[in-house]
Design an enzyme around this catalytic site. Structure first.
Site, short mmCIF file in Angstrom:
data_model
loop_
_atom_site.label_atom_id
_atom_site.label_comp_id
_atom_site.label_asym_id
_atom_site.label_seq_id
_atom_site.Cartn_x
_atom_site.Cartn_y
_atom_site.Cartn_z
N GLU A 1 3.91 -6.56 1.78
CA GLU A 1 3.61 -6.83 0.39
C GLU A 1 3.61 -5.84 -0.52
O GLU A 1 2.68 -5.33 -1.20
CB GLU A 1 2.07 -7.54 0.19
CG GLU A 1 2.00 -8.69 1.22
CD GLU A 1 0.64 -9.11 1.47
OE1 GLU A 1 -0.26 -8.43 0.96
OE2 GLU A 1 0.18 -10.11 1.86
N PRO A 2 4.68 -4.82 -0.72
CA PRO A 2 4.71 -3.81 -1.49
C PRO A 2 4.84 -4.17 -3.00
O PRO A 2 5.24 -5.20 -3.40
CB PRO A 2 6.09 -3.14 -1.16
CG PRO A 2 6.88 -4.16 -0.75
CD PRO A 2 5.89 -5.13 0.20
N GLY A 3 4.13 -3.80 -3.88
CA GLY A 3 3.88 -3.76 -5.36
C GLY A 3 4.23 -2.35 -5.97
O GLY A 3 5.22 -2.17 -6.63
N ARG A 4 3.21 -1.32 -5.80
CA ARG A 4 3.67 -0.35 -6.58
C ARG A 4 4.88 0.32 -6.07
O ARG A 4 5.60 1.06 -6.73
CB ARG A 4 2.59 0.83 -6.07
CG ARG A 4 2.56 2.10 -6.93
CD ARG A 4 1.39 3.11 -6.20
NE ARG A 4 0.29 2.45 -5.99
CZ ARG A 4 -0.90 2.55 -6.79
NH1 ARG A 4 -1.00 3.07 -8.13
NH2 ARG A 4 -2.04 1.88 -6.16
N ARG B 1 -5.05 3.22 -15.89
CA ARG B 1 -5.22 3.96 -14.85
C ARG B 1 -5.75 5.36 -14.73
O ARG B 1 -6.56 5.79 -14.00
CB ARG B 1 -3.87 4.05 -14.01
CG ARG B 1 -3.09 2.75 -13.65
CD ARG B 1 -1.92 2.96 -12.68
NE ARG B 1 -2.34 3.11 -11.45
CZ ARG B 1 -2.24 4.31 -10.96
NH1 ARG B 1 -1.76 5.36 -11.57
NH2 ARG B 1 -2.87 4.60 -9.77
N CYS C 1 -11.88 4.67 -29.14
CA CYS C 1 -13.15 5.33 -29.48
C CYS C 1 -13.77 5.84 -28.07
O CYS C 1 -14.92 5.12 -27.89
CB CYS C 1 -13.95 4.66 -30.41
SG CYS C 1 -12.98 4.49 -31.96
N GLU C 2 -13.46 6.31 -27.33
CA GLU C 2 -13.95 6.69 -25.88
C GLU C 2 -13.40 8.09 -25.71
O GLU C 2 -12.33 8.15 -25.84
CB GLU C 2 -13.71 5.61 -24.77
CG GLU C 2 -14.23 4.36 -25.22
CD GLU C 2 -14.80 3.74 -23.91
OE1 GLU C 2 -15.00 4.21 -23.10
OE2 GLU C 2 -14.69 2.54 -23.93
N TYR D 1 -8.90 5.35 -12.56
CA TYR D 1 -9.00 6.15 -11.20
C TYR D 1 -8.58 7.42 -11.28
O TYR D 1 -8.30 8.24 -10.25
CB TYR D 1 -7.81 5.45 -10.67
CG TYR D 1 -7.67 4.16 -10.32
CD1 TYR D 1 -8.66 3.30 -9.63
CD2 TYR D 1 -6.78 3.52 -11.25
CE1 TYR D 1 -8.34 1.98 -9.92
CE2 TYR D 1 -6.52 1.99 -11.14
CZ TYR D 1 -7.59 1.19 -10.33
OH TYR D 1 -7.35 -0.11 -10.39
N GLY E 1 0.65 -1.32 0.02
CA GLY E 1 -0.21 0.08 0.04
C GLY E 1 0.81 1.25 0.03
O GLY E 1 0.18 2.35 -0.23
N1 LLP Z 1 -1.61 -6.97 -0.60
C1 LLP Z 1 -2.72 -7.05 -1.04
C2 LLP Z 1 -3.50 -8.04 -0.33
C3 LLP Z 1 -3.47 -6.04 -2.08
O1 LLP Z 1 -4.65 -6.22 -2.32
C4 LLP Z 1 -2.40 -5.36 -2.65
C5 LLP Z 1 -2.91 -4.28 -3.85
C6 LLP Z 1 -1.16 -5.24 -2.39
C7 LLP Z 1 -0.75 -6.14 -1.68
C8 LLP Z 1 -0.18 -4.32 -3.07
O2 LLP Z 1 -0.30 -3.07 -2.88
P1 LLP Z 1 0.36 -1.83 -3.35
O3 LLP Z 1 1.85 -1.87 -2.50
O4 LLP Z 1 0.77 -2.04 -4.72
O5 LLP Z 1 -0.10 -0.59 -3.08
N2 LLP Z 1 -4.77 -0.98 -9.56
C9 LLP Z 1 -4.87 -0.22 -8.76
C10 LLP Z 1 -3.96 -0.85 -7.61
C11 LLP Z 1 -4.69 -2.01 -7.06
C12 LLP Z 1 -4.30 -2.44 -5.80
C13 LLP Z 1 -4.93 -3.91 -5.37
N3 LLP Z 1 -4.34 -4.59 -4.23
C14 LLP Z 1 -3.73 1.07 -9.12
O6 LLP Z 1 -3.32 1.00 -10.32
O7 LLP Z 1 -3.71 2.25 -8.54
#
Ligand code: LLP
Length: 417
Positions: free
Chosen positions: A275-278, A314, A344-345, A318, A239
């Site tokens: 659990e970092p992704g972004r 995105r 086409c949107e 969003y 997050g």
């Molecule tokens: N763990 C869980 C259980 C999650 O649901 C998520 C993201 C993460 C970790 C990773 O979160 P992060 O560190 O990346 O913030 N498509 C959207 C973001 C959706 C996130 C969903 N869950 C966007 O483009 O902003």
């Protein structure tokens, strides 16, 4: 921090010019910087010091096999939300024992496969799921390691579509209910509850929602301990936000420090996963696109580019804002443009109100597109999905070739008569 920068008026990924990549691979194309993603991962890891911890990269942010493989080589674990993501991790050389399976809707087939390969933990989100996991583990003759995902009812202060820790969201279990479930789980023969999990949302730009949620998780853990129920690890989710334009989210090490201090204040030294992704991939990638046309508009002009909402969803989904930079710095006086695609949107825009010095044929880079970019792309308007490239110093590697038009209808058949 990222490794995209100008050199003599030309935009580079590490030591490779984006003009060169566009020439070799074509556009639109996603470009990732290996040094940037690895740096971000290492900052999270180092911030924990000697506190027992695991970094579980959230595969949903960017699941390219090469990305997963590089992170796995650093020692990363993985947070997954589907059977497809599990197979990606395994295919990329990740270890099942370092995989945590999250999500509200795990199917029987997905749970069975996860138990067969021996994932580290299934994060459960309901009583019905506990019952299903217990039954399937019994069928296989194994014990399923599980954690209960708490919904702490904390407002993450982010876009409503990516807020997950409020009571009205579909995610997690309210603490009071989770206590009953924990007792129930203790009596399940084929399940062992090892942990407590929590994830409140994505693109958070403040620390306080994280620490509030953690306090609620710790209240829950202590209440369990009072009942003689033990917890072996905490999974605090992902997050952490990133700067897209003018946001100033906490740095990863400040975020980790805040978590550790909150735990220390309450005398808790349980092992922690995040659990970092972004925060690992977002600013490690950009979308490279070419201007097809400049078109005058009512208030300001349109730069019509060859990337579209199907490539980067995105902004349309969003109202997300991404920085746009000229790959070769223009010399004409900048003008204001909406950067739009050919779909086409009217919702097909990548950025609005951008001051750019561009002409048809120029390249633009849509920054901060390494997370939730390619993974959310589609074939809308029968558009093949873009190529993906990883830059590593002065080398660049195509890690996914551009989809061909023929591949779009590979799985389709005509009705015989
Ligand atoms: N763990 C869980 C259980 C999650 O649901 C998520 C993201 C993460 C970790 C990773 O979160 P992060 O560190 O990346 O913030 N498509 C959207 C973001 C959706 C996130 C969903 N869950 C966007 O483009 O902003």
């Amino acid at each position: 921090m990222d490794h995209f920068h100008y050199r003599g008026g030309h935009y580079f990924a590490e030591d490779v010019s984006l003009e060169q990549i566009a020439g070799d691979v074509g556009t639109p194309c996603y470009v990732y910087s290996r040094a940037t993603m690895e740096h971000h991962w290492k900052v999270f890891d180092a911030a924990f010091g000697d506190h027992p911890h695991t970094i579980l990269y959230a595969v949903k942010a960017n699941g390219n096999l090469a990305v997963l493989n590089l992170l796995s080589r650093l020692g990363s674990g993985f947070d997954i939300v589907s059977g497809g993501e599990l197979e990606r991790v395994l295919q990329a050389g990740g270890r099942a024992s370092e995989v945590v399976f999250s999500g509200v809707g795990k199917s029987e087939a997905e749970i069975t496969r996860a138990l067969e390969v021996g994932v580290r933990c299934l994060n459960l989100e309901s009583a019905a799921e506990l019952e299903r996991v217990n039954r399937l583990a019994g069928d296989l003759g194994v014990t399923a390691p599980v954690a209960l995902r708490i919904n702490p009812d904390v407002d993450p202060g982010t876009h409503p579509y990516i807020a997950t820790g409020l009571r009205e969201n579909k995610f997690g279990i309210p603490p009071e209910e989770a206590r009953c479930l924990y007792r129930l789980a203790r009596d399940c023969q084929h399940v062992e509850v090892t942990g407590v999990a929590c994830h409140i949302g994505s693109q958070l730009t403040q620390l306080s929602p994280f620490t509030h949620a953690l306090d609620r998780v710790l209240d829950f853990v202590f209440a369990l301990q009072d009942e003689g129920l033990s917890v072996e690890h905490l999974d605090l989710g992902g997050g952490l936000g990133i700067p897209y334009i003018d946001e100033s989210p906490p740095q990863p090490d400040d975020y980790v420090q805040a978590l550790l201090e909150t735990m220390a204040r309450r005398d808790c030294r349980l092992p922690v996963s995040i659990e970092p992704g972004r925060a690992i991939m977002g600013n490690a990638g950009l979308l490279l696109t070419r201007v097809e046309y400049l078109k005058p508009g009512n208030q300001h002009g349109f730069a019509v580019v060859d990337a579209a909402m199907n490539d980067l969803l995105r902004p349309a989904l969003y109202q997300a804002r991404h920085e746009v930079v000229e790959v070769s710095r223009g010399t004409d006086t900048p003008e204001c443009y909406d950067v739009v695609g050919p779909v086409c949107e009217s919702g097909d825009f990548l950025a609005r109100d951008k001051l750019l010095s561009v002409k048809a044929g120029d390249l633009l880079a849509i920054r901060s597109a390494g997370a939730y970019g390619f993974v959310m792309s589609s074939n809308y308007n029968a558009r093949p999905r873009p190529a993906e490239v990883i830059v590593d110093g002065s080398y660049h590697h195509v890690v996914r070739t551009r989809e061909t038009t023929a591949q779009l209808f590979d799985n389709e058949q005509l009705v015989p008569q």
